[in-house]
Design a protein around this motif. Sequence first.
Motif, mmCIF file in Angstrom:
data_model
loop_
_atom_site.group_PDB
_atom_site.id
_atom_site.type_symbol
_atom_site.label_atom_id
_atom_site.label_comp_id
_atom_site.label_asym_id
_atom_site.label_seq_id
_atom_site.Cartn_x
_atom_site.Cartn_y
_atom_site.Cartn_z
ATOM 1 N N ILE A 163 -70.875 9.842 -63.059
ATOM 2 C CA ILE A 163 -70.519 10.365 -64.379
ATOM 3 C C ILE A 163 -71.769 10.540 -65.238
ATOM 4 O O ILE A 163 -71.921 11.534 -65.963
ATOM 5 C CB ILE A 163 -69.505 9.445 -65.080
ATOM 6 N N GLY A 167 -72.692 14.089 -66.671
ATOM 7 C CA GLY A 167 -72.899 14.316 -68.090
ATOM 8 C C GLY A 167 -74.274 14.873 -68.388
ATOM 9 O O GLY A 167 -74.441 15.753 -69.241
ATOM 10 N N GLY A 170 -74.356 18.475 -67.820
ATOM 11 C CA GLY A 170 -73.045 18.801 -68.364
ATOM 12 C C GLY A 170 -72.725 20.266 -68.480
ATOM 13 O O GLY A 170 -71.567 20.634 -68.682
ATOM 14 N N MET A 238 -59.282 10.684 -67.867
ATOM 15 C CA MET A 238 -60.324 11.481 -68.502
ATOM 16 C C MET A 238 -60.351 12.925 -68.003
ATOM 17 O O MET A 238 -61.211 13.707 -68.408
ATOM 18 C CB MET A 238 -61.681 10.813 -68.299
ATOM 19 N N LEU A 240 -60.838 14.353 -64.879
ATOM 20 C CA LEU A 240 -61.860 14.792 -63.927
ATOM 21 C C LEU A 240 -61.382 14.789 -62.484
ATOM 22 O O LEU A 240 -62.088 15.277 -61.604
ATOM 23 C CB LEU A 240 -63.114 13.918 -64.066
ATOM 24 N N CYS A 280 -69.534 19.047 -69.927
ATOM 25 C CA CYS A 280 -69.779 18.611 -71.308
ATOM 26 C C CYS A 280 -68.568 18.829 -72.201
ATOM 27 O O CYS A 280 -68.388 18.111 -73.196
ATOM 28 C CB CYS A 280 -71.003 19.322 -71.881
ATOM 29 N N LEU A 283 -65.993 15.847 -71.084
ATOM 30 C CA LEU A 283 -66.421 14.510 -71.499
ATOM 31 C C LEU A 283 -66.709 14.474 -72.993
ATOM 32 O O LEU A 283 -67.852 14.342 -73.438
ATOM 33 C CB LEU A 283 -67.668 14.092 -70.715
ATOM 34 N N ALA A 287 -61.778 12.184 -74.703
ATOM 35 C CA ALA A 287 -61.653 11.806 -73.296
ATOM 36 C C ALA A 287 -62.016 10.342 -73.097
ATOM 37 O O ALA A 287 -61.361 9.625 -72.325
ATOM 38 C CB ALA A 287 -62.536 12.694 -72.427
ATOM 39 N N PHE A 288 -63.068 9.885 -73.776
ATOM 40 C CA PHE A 288 -63.451 8.483 -73.618
ATOM 41 C C PHE A 288 -62.434 7.546 -74.257
ATOM 42 O O PHE A 288 -62.180 6.453 -73.742
ATOM 43 C CB PHE A 288 -64.853 8.261 -74.177
ATOM 44 N N ALA A 312 -70.696 7.184 -71.608
ATOM 45 C CA ALA A 312 -70.519 7.977 -72.826
ATOM 46 C C ALA A 312 -71.855 8.472 -73.371
ATOM 47 O O ALA A 312 -71.972 9.620 -73.817
ATOM 48 C CB ALA A 312 -69.778 7.153 -73.872
ATOM 49 N N ALA A 315 -73.150 11.666 -72.243
ATOM 50 C CA ALA A 315 -72.471 12.846 -72.781
ATOM 51 C C ALA A 315 -72.607 12.940 -74.291
ATOM 52 O O ALA A 315 -71.858 13.667 -74.943
ATOM 53 C CB ALA A 315 -70.995 12.821 -72.397
#
Length: 601
Positions: A163, A167, A170, A238, A240, A280, A283, A287-288, A312, A315
Motif C-alpha cells: 500500500i 500510494g 498513486g 478500502m 482495493l 490516489c 486512497l 477510505a482510511f 495513510a 497517500a
Amino acid sequence: MPLNPTIEAVTQRIIERSKARRTTYLDRMRRAAEDGPRRAHLTCGNQAHAYAAMGDAKDALVAEKAPNLGIITAYNDMLSAHQPFKDYPDKIKAAVAKVGATAQVSGGVPAMCDGVTQGQVGMELSLFSRDVIALAAGVGLSHNTYDAAVYLGVCDKIVPGLIIAAGTFGYIPGVFIPAGPMTSGLPNDEKAKVRQQFATGEVGREELMKAEMASYHGPGTCTFYGTANSNQMLMEFMGLHMPGASFVNPGTPLREALTEEAAKTAVGLSALGNNYTPVCDVLDEKAFVNGMVGLMATGGSTNLVLHLPAMARAAGVDVALEDFADLSAAVPLMAKVYPNGLADVNHFHAAGGLAYMIGELLDAGLLHDDVKTVAGHGLSHYTLEPEILNGGFHYREGPKTSENEKILRPASNPFQPEGGLKQLEGNLGHGMMKVSAVAPERHVIEAPARVFDDQHAVKAAFQRGEFTTDTVVVVRFQGPAANGMPELHSLTPTLAVLQDRGLKVALVTDGRMSGASGKVPSAIHVAPEALHGGLLAKVQDGDIIRVDADKGTLDVLTEGVESRQAATPDLSNNAFGVGRELFEVFRANVGPSTAGAGVVV
C-alpha cells in the motif's frame, strides 16, 4: 441512514489535519498523470530493453495503444498464504490478453512469515520488512513502463508495504489480488489448548507438532483472525479488492474467476481504458476511515494500528491514534472469530462475511459510501457476492441476515457496543490493547510488576515457578529503535497458563503482540519506548501497575518512579546475526510507534 456524527467528526478532523500534505500529494499525482502513459516517455532503447523477452506481445507494447499491466508479486512457497501466487502471473497475462492488453512481472518483494519467526531472532526484522517491501515495489514500478498495476500479497507486513508503494505511485491505477484462506483444519482453540499443555509439560513436542501441523495444513492464509486476514478485510473496506475476494479458498473455480476479473479490472482502470481511476483517488481520507471502522467492527489485528498511519502518510493523509480511539467508541463489535471466538475466517465468510457486515455498517451510517473503489463509485458494491452462474462470473445481492449470530451479528445487536481495540494512556505512556477476546472481568488489572528485558527471561522465570501471585509482566526495550519491535506472541501460552491458574495477569511492553492477541490483557506498543525516554525504563520489580481498559489508562502507581535513574540495556546482541547487521540504519532512523514506526514515510 445519515452518517454517524462520530464518523463524520473524525473524517473532517483527518481532512483538516491532512490538508497541506494531501494537497501537495495530489498535486504531484495530477502532474504525473498529465504526462500520460509512462511508456511514451521512454527512448527506443529503453523500450527495447523492457520488451526484449515479451515474444508475441512486443508489437502491442511498441504500438502503445494496449495497456501494459505491472505485476508486483510477493510469491514464495514458504508462506502458505503466498504459495498460490506461483501461477498467478501466467493467469493474469492470459486474462488481460483477452481484452487486448499485456502484462509483465515488474518485480518481486520479500515476504517473511511471522509464524516461522515467532520467538526467534528473525522476528526482529519483521516490522522493518514492511519498509523493505515498499522500497522493493518502488524499484519494480520505477521502470515506468506500466499503465496500471496489480499487487499480489496477503500477510502481515506485505499488504501495508505494498500500500505504501501503491500510494507513492498513486497516479497508477492498482488492484490488490489475494489468494484466500486455507480450508479449516484443527480448530484454533484446540491448537491453543495443546500449546498451553506443552508449556506446562503435560504433553511433549511430538503432540505439539502434530497439533500445529493439523492446524497449518495447506495453501492459503492461516484461518485465525490475525494480521493477514485483517489485511484482507481492510482491502475490501478500502475498495482495493474485487468485492467478495478476501475469503474465497485457493484453487477453487471462484478464486480463479476472481483473479481473472481483477486483472481485467486493472486494465480498465488505466488511462488507456474507459474508467481511469488512479490509486490516489481511492486512497483518500474517507477510505482510511472506512478501513478503521472495519478494524473495529471485526476486532481485527493490533498491528494495523501501526500500519494504517504509515499507509495513510504515503497517500498524503495524516491518521492519528485519537482517530482509532474515537472510532472504537462509536463502532460496535459485530464478529467473533478466533481468538475472539471459536469460529475461523471460513466460518465467518459462510455466516455472511464482509458483504453482510459492510451492508449493516452502511445501513447504520457507520461507513462512507461515497468513495471511489476499483469496482466503481460507492462502497455499496462491496455488499455484493461473487458467483459463477452458467459458466460465467457474476455478482449477486449479498446476504441481508447472518447465517450464524454466534459468529456474526447485526450492527443493532452486536457482541459489544464498542470496537475491539482500546487506546490506553497514562504516566507509562501511550499503548493499546485488543480487548475483543479479553473477558470483561480482566479489563482492569492492578498488581506488582515483574520486569524483564526480553521474552526468553519471562519463559525461564515461568519454568522456575516464580509466578505465584497476581503479576503485571513488563517486557521492555522491545521497541522499534531497540530491536525492531518483534512480536511477543510466543509468551501467550505462558501467560494464559498463569491466568487459567486463577492469577490476575497482564502484559505491558513497548513491543508488539500478534495480530491474533488473545485472552490475556496486553498493553502493547507503549510509547515513548524504554530506549527513548519511556518510563518503562525506570520501572522496577514490585512497583504497582494498573492497566485499565475500561477507562483507557496505563499507570505505575508507585511514587517516585520518575526520579529514578533509567535502566541501561545491553543491546549489543541485537546488532548482529540473522541479518540484523543490515538493519542498523532502520533502527537508527525509525519513527515512534505512535506514528506507525515508519522508516520510509
